[in-house]
Scaffold this motif. Structure first.
Motif, PDB file in Angstrom:
ATOM      1  N   ARG A 102       0.841  -1.195   0.000  1.00 45.31           N
ATOM      2  CA  ARG A 102       0.000   0.000   0.000  1.00 45.31           C
ATOM      3  C   ARG A 102       0.878   1.248   0.000  1.00 45.31           C
ATOM      4  O   ARG A 102       1.940   1.271   0.628  1.00 45.31           O
ATOM      5  CB  ARG A 102      -0.896   0.000   1.236  1.00 45.31           C
ATOM      6  CG  ARG A 102      -1.915   1.129   1.285  1.00 45.31           C
ATOM      7  CD  ARG A 102      -2.924   0.929   2.396  1.00 45.31           C
ATOM      8  NE  ARG A 102      -2.484   1.455   3.683  1.00 45.31           N
ATOM      9  CZ  ARG A 102      -2.071   0.715   4.699  1.00 45.31           C
ATOM     10  NH1 ARG A 102      -2.003  -0.611   4.570  1.00 45.31           N
ATOM     11  NH2 ARG A 102      -1.719   1.280   5.845  1.00 45.31           N
TER      12      ARG A 102
ATOM     13  N   GLU B 283       0.332   5.478   0.602  1.00 45.19           N
ATOM     14  CA  GLU B 283      -0.570   6.570   0.957  1.00 45.19           C
ATOM     15  C   GLU B 283       0.122   7.904   0.718  1.00 45.19           C
ATOM     16  O   GLU B 283       1.292   8.089   1.074  1.00 45.19           O
ATOM     17  CB  GLU B 283      -0.989   6.477   2.421  1.00 45.19           C
ATOM     18  CG  GLU B 283      -1.912   5.304   2.718  1.00 45.19           C
ATOM     19  CD  GLU B 283      -2.430   5.317   4.152  1.00 45.19           C
ATOM     20  OE1 GLU B 283      -2.079   6.279   4.897  1.00 45.19           O
ATOM     21  OE2 GLU B 283      -3.161   4.387   4.531  1.00 45.19           O
TER      22      GLU B 283
ATOM     23  N   ASP C 246      -0.570  11.837   1.622  1.00 43.05           N
ATOM     24  CA  ASP C 246      -1.384  12.733   2.450  1.00 43.05           C
ATOM     25  C   ASP C 246      -2.545  11.987   3.103  1.00 43.05           C
ATOM     26  O   ASP C 246      -3.665  12.504   3.226  1.00 43.05           O
ATOM     27  CB  ASP C 246      -1.908  13.915   1.632  1.00 43.05           C
ATOM     28  CG  ASP C 246      -0.787  14.764   1.065  1.00 43.05           C
ATOM     29  OD1 ASP C 246       0.308  14.792   1.673  1.00 43.05           O
ATOM     30  OD2 ASP C 246      -0.986  15.378  -0.005  1.00 43.05           O
ATOM     31  N   GLY C 247      -2.280  10.714   3.464  1.00 47.85           N
ATOM     32  CA  GLY C 247      -3.268   9.927   4.184  1.00 47.85           C
ATOM     33  C   GLY C 247      -4.262   9.181   3.322  1.00 47.85           C
ATOM     34  O   GLY C 247      -5.085   8.426   3.842  1.00 47.85           O
ATOM     35  N   SER C 248      -4.187   9.363   1.995  1.00 46.31           N
ATOM     36  CA  SER C 248      -5.112   8.682   1.088  1.00 46.31           C
ATOM     37  C   SER C 248      -4.372   7.592   0.314  1.00 46.31           C
ATOM     38  O   SER C 248      -3.251   7.820  -0.166  1.00 46.31           O
ATOM     39  CB  SER C 248      -5.737   9.678   0.102  1.00 46.31           C
ATOM     40  OG  SER C 248      -6.508  10.646   0.795  1.00 46.31           O
ATOM     41  N   THR C 249      -5.010   6.424   0.170  1.00 44.42           N
ATOM     42  CA  THR C 249      -4.384   5.292  -0.510  1.00 44.42           C
ATOM     43  C   THR C 249      -4.412   5.488  -2.022  1.00 44.42           C
ATOM     44  O   THR C 249      -5.456   5.814  -2.606  1.00 44.42           O
ATOM     45  CB  THR C 249      -5.114   3.991  -0.155  1.00 44.42           C
ATOM     46  OG1 THR C 249      -5.061   3.801   1.264  1.00 44.42           O
ATOM     47  CG2 THR C 249      -4.472   2.797  -0.850  1.00 44.42           C
ATOM     48  N   LEU C 250      -3.270   5.292  -2.652  1.00 44.34           N
ATOM     49  CA  LEU C 250      -3.151   5.420  -4.093  1.00 44.34           C
ATOM     50  C   LEU C 250      -3.611   4.147  -4.790  1.00 44.34           C
ATOM     51  O   LEU C 250      -3.558   3.048  -4.224  1.00 44.34           O
ATOM     52  CB  LEU C 250      -1.703   5.687  -4.495  1.00 44.34           C
ATOM     53  CG  LEU C 250      -1.051   6.970  -3.971  1.00 44.34           C
ATOM     54  CD1 LEU C 250       0.378   7.053  -4.488  1.00 44.34           C
ATOM     55  CD2 LEU C 250      -1.842   8.202  -4.394  1.00 44.34           C
TER      56      LEU C 250
ATOM     57  N   HIS D  44       3.680  17.715   1.783  1.00 48.33           N
ATOM     58  CA  HIS D  44       2.978  16.458   1.564  1.00 48.33           C
ATOM     59  C   HIS D  44       3.643  15.356   2.378  1.00 48.33           C
ATOM     60  O   HIS D  44       4.758  15.518   2.894  1.00 48.33           O
ATOM     61  CB  HIS D  44       3.027  16.058   0.075  1.00 48.33           C
ATOM     62  CG  HIS D  44       2.326  16.992  -0.834  1.00 48.33           C
ATOM     63  ND1 HIS D  44       0.956  17.010  -0.978  1.00 48.33           N
ATOM     64  CD2 HIS D  44       2.807  17.973  -1.653  1.00 48.33           C
ATOM     65  CE1 HIS D  44       0.614  17.932  -1.854  1.00 48.33           C
ATOM     66  NE2 HIS D  44       1.726  18.548  -2.278  1.00 48.33           N
TER      67      HIS D  44
END
Length: 337
Positions: free
Chosen positions: A39, A41, A43-47, A66
């Protein structure tokens, strides 16, 4: 930009990376051997996996701070796969169908196979050189080395060369061997329906099929034995060897030794002496093979220990030799030692 990689891999550059406003910054993600990217991430969001498919991620036109954080997981190894090899195949193919078969011994020799895999050479195909596929099977789920596509056996003609480069100046030393088909410290295999020769020169210790153990690989059962190897329904013929050597050349041999096949010592003298003399095979089956015109031995087992490169100082158990047709042998037909 703060870049963080968790265990079993890395990211480069890492830590706090200064980037000028409006510039771009690329990060390279590198899993450790045997691991893959689980996994990523930002900025806290999963790519999405497509965003780092080539192992990199780029921040373009940076206008703010970032974070990028990466996790890794053990790579899932595919097992129980059938691989096909044909003289007209291609090593750039995946090998998983007859239409996408591999071509060369080098491809097979450089592949580590998994329990349940099958390595099938095209019926009637001819390969010159030595064959040493890597990996071990599992109890009840062996790796199979065999044929596909017809009744004729694939043919493997040894060239009198060794899979390991020699460290001895004496090519006929009793502890140096040149097999055509070779397994070393590998458990749970079935070798079947192959035709094997090895006769280009008489100044080498040549063998057809050699199943070998040095006691250097943990079996996973608390010892260093090799478990459950079968050689069956093979035709081994025309194997020549130096007349002056010991009786450790010929058709089909199972051997334990404190030497590698290039003559180098497995354990330094005096180290692991108990282990040196108490490893070998547990479950070795040679059956229904045809062995003809080989030197010196037809079918045999043997071993070595401190002070001797020969005989039975290695301990083997559950060894079966049956149903073999053996003719025109320079030395002994069958030896169980």
């Amino acid at each position: 930009i703060t870049a963080t990689a968790h265990e079993n891999g890395g990211i480069s550059p890492d830590g706090e990376v200064a980037v000028a406003e409006g510039e771009s910054q690329t990060f390279t993600i590198s899993p450790a051997n045997g691991f893959e990217i689980e996994r990523v991430e930002v900025d806290g969001s999963t790519l999405a996996a497509a965003d780092y498919a080539d192992g990199t991620y780029t921040f373009a036109d940076v206008q703010a701070a970032h974070t990028i954080e990466v996790w890794f997981a053990a790579k899932q190894v595919e097992s129980g796969v059938t691989y096909y090899i044909s003289p007209t195949g291609s090593d750039q193919a995946d090998g998983k169908t007859e239409a996408t078969a591999w071509q060369t011994l080098d491809k097979v020799n450089n592949t580590t196979f998994q329990p349940g895999d099958k390595i099938l050479f095209q019926s009637g195909g001819i390969w010159n050189g030595w064959l040493w596929p890597k990996g071990s099977g599992a109890a009840g789920n062996p790796i199979t080395l065999g044929k596909y596509g017809g009744d004729a056996y694939p043919i493997f003609n040894g060239t009198g060369d060794s899979p390991l480069q020699s460290t001895t100046t004496n090519p006929t030393a009793e502890n140096r061997f040149n097999p055509t088909v070779f397994l070393c410290d590998q458990s749970y295999w079935v070798i079947e329906h192959l035709e094997v020769t090895n006769n280009p020169r008489t100044d080498r210790n040549n063998l057809g099929i050699l199943v070998y153990t040095t006691g250097t690989v943990d079996s996973g059962l608390g010892d260093w034995r090799v478990y459950d190897v079968t050689v069956r329904s093979c035709y081994v013929h025309d194997v020549t060897a130096a007349v002056s050597n010991a009786k450790l050349t010929g058709g089909i041999l199972g051997m334990g030794s404190v030497y590698h096949i290039d003559g180098s010592t497995v354990f330094p003298s005096g180290q692991n002496s108990a282990r040196r003399n108490m490893v070998g095979f547990d479950g070795l089956l040679f059956e229904n093979n045809h062995v003809k015109n080989v030197a010196k031995e037809g079918v045999r087992t043997s071993g070595s220990g401190d002070g001797s490169p020969f005989r039975n100082q290695k301990t083997h158990r559950n060894v079966t030799i049956r149903g073999n047709y053996i003719e025109d042998i320079f030395g002994d037909g069958i030896v169980l030692a």
